[in-house]
Every structure is written in C-alpha cells, then in structure tokens.
Scaffold this motif. Structure first.
Motif, PDB file in Angstrom:
ATOM      1  N   UNK A 247       0.842  -1.205   0.000  1.00 12.41           N
ATOM      2  CA  UNK A 247       0.000   0.000   0.000  1.00 12.41           C
ATOM      3  C   UNK A 247       0.875   1.252   0.000  1.00 12.41           C
ATOM      4  N   UNK A 248       1.972   1.215   0.756  1.00 12.32           N
ATOM      5  CA  UNK A 248       2.859   2.384   0.788  1.00 12.32           C
ATOM      6  C   UNK A 248       3.454   2.642  -0.596  1.00 12.32           C
ATOM      7  N   UNK A 249       3.650   1.581  -1.379  1.00 12.77           N
ATOM      8  CA  UNK A 249       4.186   1.746  -2.730  1.00 12.77           C
ATOM      9  C   UNK A 249       3.199   2.480  -3.641  1.00 12.77           C
ATOM     10  N   UNK A 250       1.914   2.422  -3.304  1.00 13.46           N
ATOM     11  CA  UNK A 250       0.925   3.188  -4.081  1.00 13.46           C
ATOM     12  C   UNK A 250       1.187   4.684  -3.924  1.00 13.46           C
ATOM     13  N   UNK A 251       1.615   5.080  -2.743  1.00 16.82           N
ATOM     14  CA  UNK A 251       1.975   6.492  -2.503  1.00 16.82           C
ATOM     15  C   UNK A 251       3.175   6.875  -3.366  1.00 16.82           C
ATOM     16  N   UNK A 252       4.185   5.986  -3.426  1.00 18.57           N
ATOM     17  CA  UNK A 252       5.341   6.229  -4.292  1.00 18.57           C
ATOM     18  C   UNK A 252       4.925   6.265  -5.763  1.00 18.57           C
ATOM     19  N   UNK A 253       4.019   5.376  -6.132  1.00 15.50           N
ATOM     20  CA  UNK A 253       3.527   5.339  -7.518  1.00 15.50           C
ATOM     21  C   UNK A 253       2.852   6.658  -7.871  1.00 15.50           C
ATOM     22  N   UNK A 254       2.023   7.144  -6.970  1.00 15.47           N
ATOM     23  CA  UNK A 254       1.321   8.415  -7.177  1.00 15.47           C
ATOM     24  C   UNK A 254       2.324   9.549  -7.420  1.00 15.47           C
ATOM     25  N   UNK A 255       3.326   9.624  -6.554  1.00 11.69           N
ATOM     26  CA  UNK A 255       4.319  10.700  -6.665  1.00 11.69           C
ATOM     27  C   UNK A 255       5.137  10.575  -7.945  1.00 11.69           C
ATOM     28  N   UNK A 256       5.545   9.358  -8.273  1.00 16.04           N
ATOM     29  CA  UNK A 256       6.392   9.161  -9.454  1.00 16.04           C
ATOM     30  C   UNK A 256       5.652   9.517 -10.734  1.00 16.04           C
ATOM     31  N   UNK A 257       4.363   9.168 -10.814  1.00 11.45           N
ATOM     32  CA  UNK A 257       3.584   9.500 -12.010  1.00 11.45           C
ATOM     33  C   UNK A 257       3.428  11.010 -12.164  1.00 11.45           C
ATOM     34  N   UNK A 258       3.260  11.710 -11.044  1.00 12.69           N
ATOM     35  CA  UNK A 258       3.149  13.175 -11.097  1.00 12.69           C
ATOM     36  C   UNK A 258       4.458  13.794 -11.580  1.00 12.69           C
ATOM     37  N   UNK A 259       5.575  13.276 -11.066  1.00  6.82           N
ATOM     38  CA  UNK A 259       6.881  13.811 -11.469  1.00  6.82           C
ATOM     39  C   UNK A 259       7.141  13.563 -12.952  1.00  6.82           C
ATOM     40  N   UNK A 260       6.835  12.353 -13.431  1.00  7.08           N
ATOM     41  CA  UNK A 260       7.026  12.039 -14.847  1.00  7.08           C
ATOM     42  C   UNK A 260       6.094  12.866 -15.731  1.00  7.08           C
ATOM     43  N   UNK A 261       4.956  13.295 -15.158  1.00  9.71           N
ATOM     44  CA  UNK A 261       4.005  14.118 -15.911  1.00  9.71           C
ATOM     45  C   UNK A 261       4.436  15.578 -15.956  1.00  9.71           C
ATOM     46  N   UNK A 262       5.533  15.913 -15.248  1.00 11.10           N
ATOM     47  CA  UNK A 262       6.039  17.282 -15.288  1.00 11.10           C
ATOM     48  C   UNK A 262       5.592  18.160 -14.138  1.00 11.10           C
ATOM     49  N   UNK A 263       4.916  17.565 -13.131  1.00 12.04           N
ATOM     50  CA  UNK A 263       4.494  18.342 -11.966  1.00 12.04           C
ATOM     51  C   UNK A 263       5.737  18.710 -11.153  1.00 12.04           C
ATOM     52  N   UNK A 264       5.790  19.931 -10.654  1.00 14.90           N
ATOM     53  CA  UNK A 264       6.982  20.415  -9.940  1.00 14.90           C
ATOM     54  C   UNK A 264       7.200  19.645  -8.637  1.00 14.90           C
ATOM     55  N   UNK A 265       8.447  19.595  -8.209  1.00 15.30           N
ATOM     56  CA  UNK A 265       8.791  18.932  -6.951  1.00 15.30           C
ATOM     57  C   UNK A 265       8.070  19.615  -5.787  1.00 15.30           C
ATOM     58  N   UNK A 266       7.954  20.938  -5.850  1.00 12.39           N
ATOM     59  CA  UNK A 266       7.292  21.684  -4.781  1.00 12.39           C
ATOM     60  C   UNK A 266       5.834  21.256  -4.643  1.00 12.39           C
ATOM     61  N   UNK A 267       5.145  21.094  -5.769  1.00 14.33           N
ATOM     62  CA  UNK A 267       3.735  20.694  -5.739  1.00 14.33           C
ATOM     63  C   UNK A 267       3.575  19.268  -5.240  1.00 14.33           C
ATOM     64  N   UNK A 268       4.478  18.384  -5.661  1.00 13.90           N
ATOM     65  CA  UNK A 268       4.422  16.992  -5.211  1.00 13.90           C
ATOM     66  C   UNK A 268       4.680  16.911  -3.707  1.00 13.90           C
ATOM     67  N   UNK A 284      12.815  10.546  -4.215  1.00  6.49           N
ATOM     68  CA  UNK A 284      12.590  10.283  -5.643  1.00  6.49           C
ATOM     69  C   UNK A 284      13.774  10.745  -6.497  1.00  6.49           C
ATOM     70  N   UNK A 285      14.977  10.625  -5.914  1.00  4.01           N
ATOM     71  CA  UNK A 285      16.188  11.081  -6.594  1.00  4.01           C
ATOM     72  C   UNK A 285      16.374  10.389  -7.945  1.00  4.01           C
ATOM     73  N   UNK A 286      16.093   9.077  -7.991  1.00  3.59           N
ATOM     74  CA  UNK A 286      16.309   8.334  -9.240  1.00  3.59           C
ATOM     75  C   UNK A 286      15.404   8.834 -10.354  1.00  3.59           C
ATOM     76  N   UNK A 287      14.179   9.220  -9.981  1.00  2.00           N
ATOM     77  CA  UNK A 287      13.235   9.742 -10.980  1.00  2.00           C
ATOM     78  C   UNK A 287      13.677  11.129 -11.435  1.00  2.00           C
ATOM     79  N   UNK A 288      14.076  11.960 -10.466  1.00  6.63           N
ATOM     80  CA  UNK A 288      14.516  13.317 -10.790  1.00  6.63           C
ATOM     81  C   UNK A 288      15.725  13.276 -11.717  1.00  6.63           C
ATOM     82  N   UNK A 289      16.654  12.343 -11.451  1.00  3.65           N
ATOM     83  CA  UNK A 289      17.839  12.213 -12.311  1.00  3.65           C
ATOM     84  C   UNK A 289      17.439  11.770 -13.719  1.00  3.65           C
TER      85      UNK A 289
END
Length: 307
Positions: A247-268, A284-289
């Motif tokens: 279930x906690x990975x769903x939270x990570x999934x939510x954040x990662x999809x927002x980041x890949x969609x171009x949502x700012x780190x501040x908003x996430x 989410x360093x790996x995604x940001x990189x």
C-alpha cells in the motif's frame, strides 16, 4: 552526579524517554524508542553509564547489527545518541562515546518494487472490485489517486470531504497499531493539508459516504491490520500480472507518475505532506535524475537545431 554515573545505562535511557519524549512525540514514534530500550536491556543489561565509552558503545551497536540491516542500526544509533549527548551536556559523561562510531549491519534484503509504471497501474486498477459499498479496493483506489499515507486514509471521515471544491482535508491519522484504534495527530505540521481530487473520484465517494456518520472513519469498523490490505493488493497484482507492491508503494507510484508528468517537486511535496522539498528530492532522486537526463536531451536537440 556519581549516583547517576553508577546507574545502569538502560535505566538512564528509560528515564530519558519518560522525561523528554513522552507527551512530546507521536505514539508510533514513542513505540520505536521503547523498542530501542528493549534491545539495550537485552544486549547490555549490566552496562553502567560510568562504563560507557567508545569501545562499549561500539560493542553494543555491533551486537544490534548482527540481527538488523545497516539502516535500522543507524536509526537505533540516532535514538540512543540523543540520550547520550544529553548525558554529556549534563556533565554525567565527560566524553561523547558516540564520536566516530562505525555503523554495521546485515546485508539488506532484496528490495521490493517501490512503484508501478503507468501501464502497470492501469492493469492493477482494472482488477479492482468497485462495488456500491466501501471495501478495501476503494481504499486502494483512493490512495492511488491521492498519495495519502496509510494512516491518513484510514482516518478519513465523511466530514473530511469537500465535494463542492473536490478536496480532501487532512487533519489527522488513525492509530491502527492500537488494539482499540483512535484518531491522532498528523506526522508533522506540513501533513495538515488539502488534497485536490479529480471529478470522477469526488463523484464516486460522494455517493459512497452520503449515508455514513459524518465523524466516523469510513474504512474502519474494527481493528485494521496493514497486512490485510497488503494481502488484498498482492492478489490484485498477481491477477494483473504485475510486480507485487505494498500500500505504501501506491503512494510512491502516485508521486512518481506526477513527477514524470512534469508536476513540480514543490507541488508533489505539498501534496504528499512532506515537511520539506528535500525529503521529496531524496525519496525520488532516481526519478529526478532520469527527468534531468530527458531534459538534457531536449536541450541538446534544441541547441543543435539553432545551427
């Protein structure tokens, strides 16, 4: 002062917890301190404050590390270190025995996937049994679309939904570790927030909660275990033919999809209720990189086109 120095270390740590931590931190965090106390009592029952030096402290950590991974040993060290530094400040100890400590630990277990990609998530959502009454599949959908923490989602009542503005108001969590279960404060001040819902989720939940008591949790009617929802999620993942996540990975999934969609780190960071953007960046360093690499490719293509 001499009496204090002759005191058993685990007794000093117990008194320190009672004096400085009880009533000042969340109950879940307090339980971790008491768990550390149990380990000190087990591993060094005869260790006195007067005998606490670099060698004896390193020996204690090494014993703990035999049964724990390096990160867990580090967390254990940080909790004990707080009490020891106070003992130094109070003049009970003349030197800091935690200086230049070496953190050891067992080899880490194979890490489970932290998040799903968009295709895998869509396959998962197709497996959900979204009936006309609330169930754990609705809980999974809600966490997926909002990025709520497990305890935050459990604490939701009908009164926490603002359907007119399509928002969920987060002001509390649910203490599911307690056999009775009760409301408690959020993890930090930044966790008190409003989360925007999409119109579809707002419509769905407006119907699901309209007949429920406005002040009672919508998902909790008896003791809830994290494993119950994780087991349901495991079945869904296996049926969908995707990696099994928690279930906690769903939270990570939510954040990662927002980041890949171009949502700012501040908003996430704000949506997740992180106390600072640094937490989000580190998590989410790996995604940001990866996104930075994509940006570099775009920059090079754009500059090459100028010739």
């Amino acid at each position: 002062m001499k009496k204090k120095r002759a005191q058993l270390f685990y007794k000093y740590f117990e008194e320190w917890i009672e004096l400085y931590k009880v009533g000042s931190i969340r109950s879940i965090t307090l339980e971790k301190y008491y768990m550390s106390l149990q380990w000190i009592t087990k591993l060094a029952p005869d260790l006195k404050l007067s005998d606490l030096d670099r060698r004896s402290y390193q020996t204690l950590l090494n014993k703990y590390a035999e049964d724990h991974e390096k990160q867990t040993t580090m967390d254990f060290h940080h909790q004990i270190k707080g009490a020891i530094l106070d003992a130094v400040d109070e003049g009970i100890l003349t030197q800091n025995p935690t200086r230049k400590v070496i953190i050891k630990g067992k080899a880490p277990r194979e890490k489970k996937p932290k998040f799903l990609n968009q295709h895998e998530l869509q396959l998962l959502l197709r497996e959900l049994d979204l009936s006309s009454e609330l169930n754990w599949d609705w809980f999974i959908l809600l966490v997926t679309k909002t990025g709520l923490r497990f305890s935050e989602a459990l604490a939701l009542t009908p009164g926490d939904f603002d359907f007119f503005n399509q928002k969920i108001i987060i002001t509390k969590t649910w203490n599911y570790r307690n056999s009775i279960g009760d409301f408690q404060p959020t993890k930090n001040a930044s966790s008190v927030r409003n989360i925007q819902m999409d119109w579809q989720l707002a419509m769905q939940f407006s119907q699901l909660v309209k007949e429920l008591d406005i002040d009672k949790p919508i998902f909790v009617n008896k003791r809830v275990f994290n494993s119950t929802i994780n087991n349901r999620l495991k079945v869904l993942c296996m049926n969908a033919g995707i990696p099994v996540i928690t279930v906690h990975s769903l939270r990570h999934t939510h954040a990662s999809l927002l980041l890949f969609a171009g949502v700012s780190i501040a908003s996430v960071a704000k949506r997740l209720g992180h106390s600072s953007m640094t937490t989000t960046q580190e998590t989410y360093l790996h995604i940001i990189q990866e996104l930075e690499n994509q940006d570099n490719d775009k920059i090079m293509r754009h500059l090459a086109a100028l010739v």
